[in-house]
Write a protein that holds these residues in place. Structure first.
Motif, mmCIF file in Angstrom:
data_model
loop_
_atom_site.group_PDB
_atom_site.id
_atom_site.type_symbol
_atom_site.label_atom_id
_atom_site.label_comp_id
_atom_site.label_asym_id
_atom_site.label_seq_id
_atom_site.Cartn_x
_atom_site.Cartn_y
_atom_site.Cartn_z
ATOM 1 N N PRO A 1 0.829 -1.219 0.000
ATOM 2 C CA PRO A 1 0.000 0.000 0.000
ATOM 3 C C PRO A 1 0.859 1.263 0.000
ATOM 4 O O PRO A 1 1.758 1.418 0.834
ATOM 5 N N ARG B 1 -13.467 -4.091 2.720
ATOM 6 C CA ARG B 1 -12.294 -3.528 3.383
ATOM 7 C C ARG B 1 -12.639 -3.337 4.866
ATOM 8 O O ARG B 1 -12.752 -2.215 5.359
ATOM 9 N N GLU C 1 -5.416 -6.190 3.604
ATOM 10 C CA GLU C 1 -5.891 -4.864 3.224
ATOM 11 C C GLU C 1 -7.319 -4.932 2.666
ATOM 12 O O GLU C 1 -8.160 -4.087 2.971
#
Length: 634
Positions: free
Chosen positions: A63, A87, A153
């Motif tokens: 990320p 998420r 994630e």
């Protein structure tokens, strides 16, 4: 009459071909047309894949790094997944100041959630928390901040094969770390990974009973089980269909997937073999995104590897066909006694079977384990714990669980053990005269799987070979090493005696990637402890070195023994040999052929030595860091 016989034969063949076909969710698959407007989900080509040793890129996308998909790509992925991209925040974020703070939710998580199925049904959580990195600890009045840490994630809530294929293709094409999760009943951190995309198969709950199934020399009952089915689900299906199926003992362990991919033990291990021994066919999404049926007639290399060759290694299992048996009953009682050297007339024992003599206690425990081969011989197993209680006190509990035995036969088999404990070691235990009742090996609709709560248990295991029970001196030496781990080390010893020999495994189980050490074992033994939250990397290394020293004593007395990966140590130094045995090189060749990109990775799985999780503080075996190639690794 002849044409009529042909008609009936053809009808029967057609019925057998229809039985056990793929579940409806498996018929929904990704097509080439689906990928035309979004190249990131195109299928892979193993023929044009880069060499296995290609060092570029060295790390998986992270990320915020240049290689990480942009927001537009994540949105497009979610469209391709039909809204299945999640998420989620760590549940404990409700305990931290900020937008997610909720005192009521936090208090419920701490005080009430253990009575429910919450943690098993959460898309992020696992039951062992320490690999996450302790970045969002569950606590009322938590201080500091909550971050994602080793949790994925993004999560794909997979309900079709198409969604799994889409996720696999996206992860491969975008160089993402990929993990697979069902219940999170995982002691080594395989179900999590920082910066990863997770495929969550928990909601693939389909189940089918197949009255007649024929493949190779097998002809009999079978079941097809979806990848999200838990053991408690499986038991309830058994009751509904009046059958028995080899299943995990823990109610929230996945009935297929990682359990069968490593070996899979349970209360029928001595009678019918390991979980891997029950498999007749596997449906799976491979690293190139393609959906395969793998069985004795198709993809023989994978057929061998998928049964015992490790989880999260070759693909994402969607369903499995397993052998089924007529209904089974099991009979058991608990044998329990303890020792407290400091008991006296003013300190009455809480346990009526408590002793004051340590020597008698340990001799009684040794005798109990030494009696287990008699239980194994009738298809049973011994499930036991030796637990340190502090102040030189210890307890021993064991259940001798035997399938399809009458109560008189059970009493006749067990009485000599109790007599010897009484007469040889003055241990005041007695086999109950009433209350021994055979129980149907099924759920009767009553199992719910509630009650699991995140903990930080760590296991270090070995498979103790059967020859020890044929040599009194060898057994006494090994048992002294077990005793040292409990008495000196302060660890709990968890012992499960069974013998899944090749003869018990039968066809097709006897020819699989299961570590050959399983076929020679009579006891699976583990040292257990809890890894405290908040300890430093150096403290973890010191703890690891200490407990591994006790396991090394076992190993010295039993050269070449194996270990069970699902209840093993992710820091096992010789894990290739311990977890897989002599078949490891063959497994590596199959891994490289079917997954040349290394899409599937988890600690101590086949080929995983070529990669490492780079944590900020070097925390051993943690998953809170970027996945990168080991310099010079293959």
């Amino acid at each position: 009459m002849y044409p009529l016989r042909v008609f009936f034969a053809a009808s029967l063949l057609a019925a057998l071909e229809v039985a056990g076909k793929a579940f409806p969710f498996e018929s929904i698959q990704l097509t080439q047309a689906d990928t035309q407007h979004f190249p990131a989900i195109e299928f892979g080509n193993r023929e044009t894949a880069p060499p296995w040793t290609n060092p570029t890129p060295r790390c998986r996308a992270w990320p915020g790094s240049p290689g990480w998909p942009c927001e537009t790509e994540w949105r497009q992925l979610n469209i391709s997944l039909e809204g299945a991209l999640l998420r989620p925040l760590p549940p404990a974020s409700a305990c931290y100041e900020g937008d997610s703070y909720n005192e009521t939710t936090c208090r419920w998580l701490v005080e009430e959630s253990r009575r429910t199925h919450f943690w098993i049904d959460d898309p992020l959580s696992t039951l062992t928390q320490w690999p996450q990195g302790g970045t969002c600890r569950l606590a009322i009045d938590a201080e500091g901040t909550c971050t994602r840490g080793g949790f994925p994630e993004y999560v794909v809530n997979a309900t079709t094969v198409k969604q799994i294929q889409t996720a696999v293709n996206f992860a491969r094409n975008k160089n993402l770390r990929l993990v697979i999760k069902n219940t999170g009943h995982d002691f080594g951190g395989r179900s999590m990974g920082a910066g990863s995309l997770s495929i969550w198969v928990h909601n693939l709950k389909d189940f089918e009973f197949i009255p007649e199934y024929t493949i190779g020399p097998y002809s009999g009952m079978a079941v097809r089980v979806g990848a999200g089915v838990e053991s408690w689900d499986q038991f309830n299906h058994m009751a509904t269909n009046n059958i028995s199926v080899v299943a995990p003992g823990g109610p929230t362990v996945g009935a297929v997937g990682g359990w069968i991919a490593v070996a899979g033990h349970g209360s029928l291990t001595s009678k019918y073999g390991l979980g891997a021994d029950q498999v007749l066919s596997i449906n799976i999404v491979m690293a190139d995104g393609r959906f395969l049926t793998v069985d004795p007639n198709h993809h023989q290399d994978l057929w061998w590897a998928l049964r015992g060759g490790g989880p999260s290694t070759f693909g994402v299992i969607t369903s499995v066909i397993l052998k089924a048996y007529p209904p089974i009953t099991t009979t058991s009682v608990i044998l329990s006694f303890s020792v407290n050297p400091f008991l006296n007339s003013t300190t009455p024992p809480q346990d009526p079977n408590s002793l004051t003599d340590l020597t008698s206690f340990w001799r009684g425990v040794s005798l109990s384990y030494h009696y287990c081969p008699k239980i194994i011989a009738v298809g049973g197993y011994c499930f036991s714990y030796i637990t340190p209680l502090g102040n030189s006190s210890f307890s021993f509990t064991s259940s001798q669980i035997i399938p399809n035995i009458t109560v008189p036969a059970y009493r006749t088999l067990l009485q000599p053990l109790y007599t010897q404990l009484n007469t040889l070691h003055n241990i005041p235990v007695s086999l109950p005269t009433t209350g021994i009742t055979p129980t149907l090996y099924a759920g009767n609709g009553s199992r719910t799987g509630a009650g699991d709560f995140p903990v930080n248990t760590r296991y270090r295991s070995r498979l103790f070979p059967a020859y020890l029970w044929q040599n009194a001196t060898a057994w006494e030496e090994v048992f002294a090493a077990i005793r040292a781990g409990v008495e000196e080390g302060g660890y709990t010893f968890h012992g499960i005696a069974y013998s899944p020999t090749a003869e018990v495994a039968g066809w097709p189980g006897a020819d699989s990637a299961v570590n050959p050490a399983w076929r020679e074992t009579a006891l699976h033994g583990s040292l257990m402890d809890v890894q405290p939250e908040g300890i430093t990397a150096e403290e973890v290394r010191a703890k690891d070195e200490r407990v591994q020293g006790y396991v090394a004593r076992w190993q010295k007395l039993m050269p070449g023994v194996g270990a069970y990966m699902n209840e093993g140590d992710p820091a096992e130094k010789e894990w290739q040999w311990r977890f897989y045995g002599a078949g490891y090189r063959r497994l590596v060749r199959i891994k490289r052929e079917w997954d040349p990109w290394g899409v599937f990775w988890a600690r101590t799985t086949v080929g995983s030595e070529g990669w490492e999780v780079v944590t900020a503080d070097g925390y051993p075996m943690g998953q809170n860091g970027r996945l990168c190639r080991v310099e010079g690794g293959a």
